[in-house]
Design a protein around this motif. Structure first.
Motif, PDB file in Angstrom:
ATOM      1  N   MET B   1       0.858  -1.204   0.000  1.00 44.18           N
ATOM      2  CA  MET B   1       0.000   0.000   0.000  1.00 44.18           C
ATOM      3  C   MET B   1       0.880   1.235   0.000  1.00 44.18           C
ATOM      4  SD  MET B   1      -2.886   1.665   0.134  1.00 44.18           S
ATOM      5  CE  MET B   1      -3.958   0.232   0.109  1.00 44.18           C
ATOM      6  N   GLU B   2       0.803   1.996  -1.060  1.00 45.98           N
ATOM      7  CA  GLU B   2       1.643   3.180  -1.220  1.00 45.98           C
ATOM      8  C   GLU B   2       0.894   4.403  -0.681  1.00 45.98           C
ATOM      9  OE1 GLU B   2       5.229   4.588  -2.213  1.00 45.98           O
ATOM     10  OE2 GLU B   2       4.703   2.659  -3.115  1.00 45.98           O
ATOM     11  N   LEU B   3       1.475   5.016   0.341  1.00 47.80           N
ATOM     12  CA  LEU B   3       0.912   6.256   0.882  1.00 47.80           C
ATOM     13  C   LEU B   3       2.002   7.308   0.839  1.00 47.80           C
ATOM     14  CD1 LEU B   3      -0.873   4.861   4.091  1.00 47.80           C
ATOM     15  CD2 LEU B   3      -1.923   5.387   1.892  1.00 47.80           C
ATOM     16  N   ARG B   4       1.669   8.519   0.388  1.00 47.00           N
ATOM     17  CA  ARG B   4       2.667   9.593   0.336  1.00 47.00           C
ATOM     18  C   ARG B   4       2.184  10.775   1.146  1.00 47.00           C
ATOM     19  NH1 ARG B   4       4.211  10.594  -5.751  1.00 47.00           N
ATOM     20  NH2 ARG B   4       1.971  10.383  -5.943  1.00 47.00           N
ATOM     21  N   SER B   5       3.029  11.195   2.076  1.00 50.08           N
ATOM     22  CA  SER B   5       2.625  12.262   2.988  1.00 50.08           C
ATOM     23  C   SER B   5       3.383  13.549   2.671  1.00 50.08           C
ATOM     24  CB  SER B   5       2.912  11.816   4.432  1.00 50.08           C
ATOM     25  OG  SER B   5       2.526  12.823   5.334  1.00 50.08           O
ATOM     26  N   THR B   6       2.657  14.657   2.584  1.00 48.15           N
ATOM     27  CA  THR B   6       3.289  15.966   2.423  1.00 48.15           C
ATOM     28  C   THR B   6       2.724  16.888   3.497  1.00 48.15           C
ATOM     29  OG1 THR B   6       1.585  16.573   0.828  1.00 48.15           O
ATOM     30  CG2 THR B   6       3.672  15.795  -0.082  1.00 48.15           C
ATOM     31  N   ARG B   7       3.505  17.884   3.892  1.00 47.22           N
ATOM     32  CA  ARG B   7       3.083  18.786   4.973  1.00 47.22           C
ATOM     33  C   ARG B   7       2.736  20.145   4.374  1.00 47.22           C
ATOM     34  NH1 ARG B   7       4.458  18.452  10.617  1.00 47.22           N
ATOM     35  NH2 ARG B   7       5.309  16.391  10.240  1.00 47.22           N
TER      36      ARG B   7
END
Lengths: 157, 112
Positions: B1-7
């Motif tokens: 499961m690919e999750l990408r987090s940005t702030r």
């Protein structure tokens, strides 16, 4: 067998209105079978909303067979067949896992939404969705086989 | 499961880089969310623009991801496709989450 293999191994009937898919009740195989099913339904002119509904109902029914009838431990065979009528889709699922508890289908109401975060349910949605999205359901245990029939209405969209 | 987090302005936007959150993906999704949210900020928004299919197991995993947050943390959802939005409405989970139309505007995310 990987998902690709499951897709290749699935037997798909070619009747103009009927679809038959054989699969093993495992997560990756269920995913592949649903993809095969979706292509077959779209190829027979079913609209995207009706395809979404059918895919969701059958995903829930197949997940239940994998998790409960076969108990998640010994995945066994499922035979899925669908008939497309003008008013709706009749789906029939047969498996050789354990019977439903009390030989009856669960018919739960909508999940109770509490105010406290800890009280919000993480499960119990599956049978509620099946019940909500079908017009008729029938379950029978016949000679060691579970036979579930689900009627999904066609909206034309 | 690919999750990408940005702030963005104190909000962590987590994009689901997958078409399905289903029974086959539920456990990996929940684990990946735990890793991403463990030491994160207080406000997360899960952007589901790419997600075409959520079943009851996937829905349960999204609820579990919210329940495993710290007491001051919150998880909102954004960019639900109509077919996914319907699953949330049918199960009443649309009342549990704040759902944003998109995750592109940090100002409106903070207000929700």
């Amino acid at each position: 067998m990987d998902a690709q293999g499951a897709r290749a191994g699935a037997t798909t009937g070619l009747a103009p209105t009927g679809i038959r898919i054989g699969l093993t009740a495992k997560e990756a195989h269920i995913r592949a079978a649903l993809a095969t099913l979706r292509r077959a339904l779209a190829g027979r002119g079913l609209g995207p909303t009706d395809c979404d509904t059918t895919e969701l109902v059958l995903a829930e029914a197949l997940n239940n067979i994998a998790e409960h009838a076969y108990g998640g431990q010994h995945p066994g065979p499922v035979r899925l067949s669908l008939r497309l009528g003008r008013g709706g889709i009749t789906a029939s699922l047969r498996d050789r896992g354990g019977p439903m508890s009390g030989s009856r289908m669960p018919e739960p109401g909508p999940p109770a939404i509490g105010v406290r975060r800890e009280a919000i349910p993480e499960g119990g949605f599956g049978w509620f969705l099946i019940r909500d999205l079908t017009t008729a359901r029938r379950y029978r245990r016949v000679r060691g086989e579970n036979r579930l029939t689900l009627c999904i209405p066609r909206t034309g969209s | 499961m690919e999750l990408r987090s940005t702030r963005s302005e104190g909000i962590a936007i987590i994009r689901v880089d997958a078409g399905r959150i289903d029974a086959a993906a539920a456990i990996r999704f929940k684990d990946a969310m735990r890793t991403l949210t463990k030491d994160g900020p207080d406000h997360f928004v899960l952007d589901m623009a790419q997600v075409e299919f959520v079943d009851s197991s996937g829905l349960g995993a999204i609820v579990a991801a919210m329940k495993q947050l710290g007491p001051r943390q919150r998880l909102d959802l954004a960019a639900l496709r109509p077919e996914v939005d319907r699953v949330f409405r049918l199960t009443r989970m649309d009342r549990v989450f704040t759902i944003h139309a998109s995750s592109n505007d940090p100002g409106s995310l903070a207000a929700g």
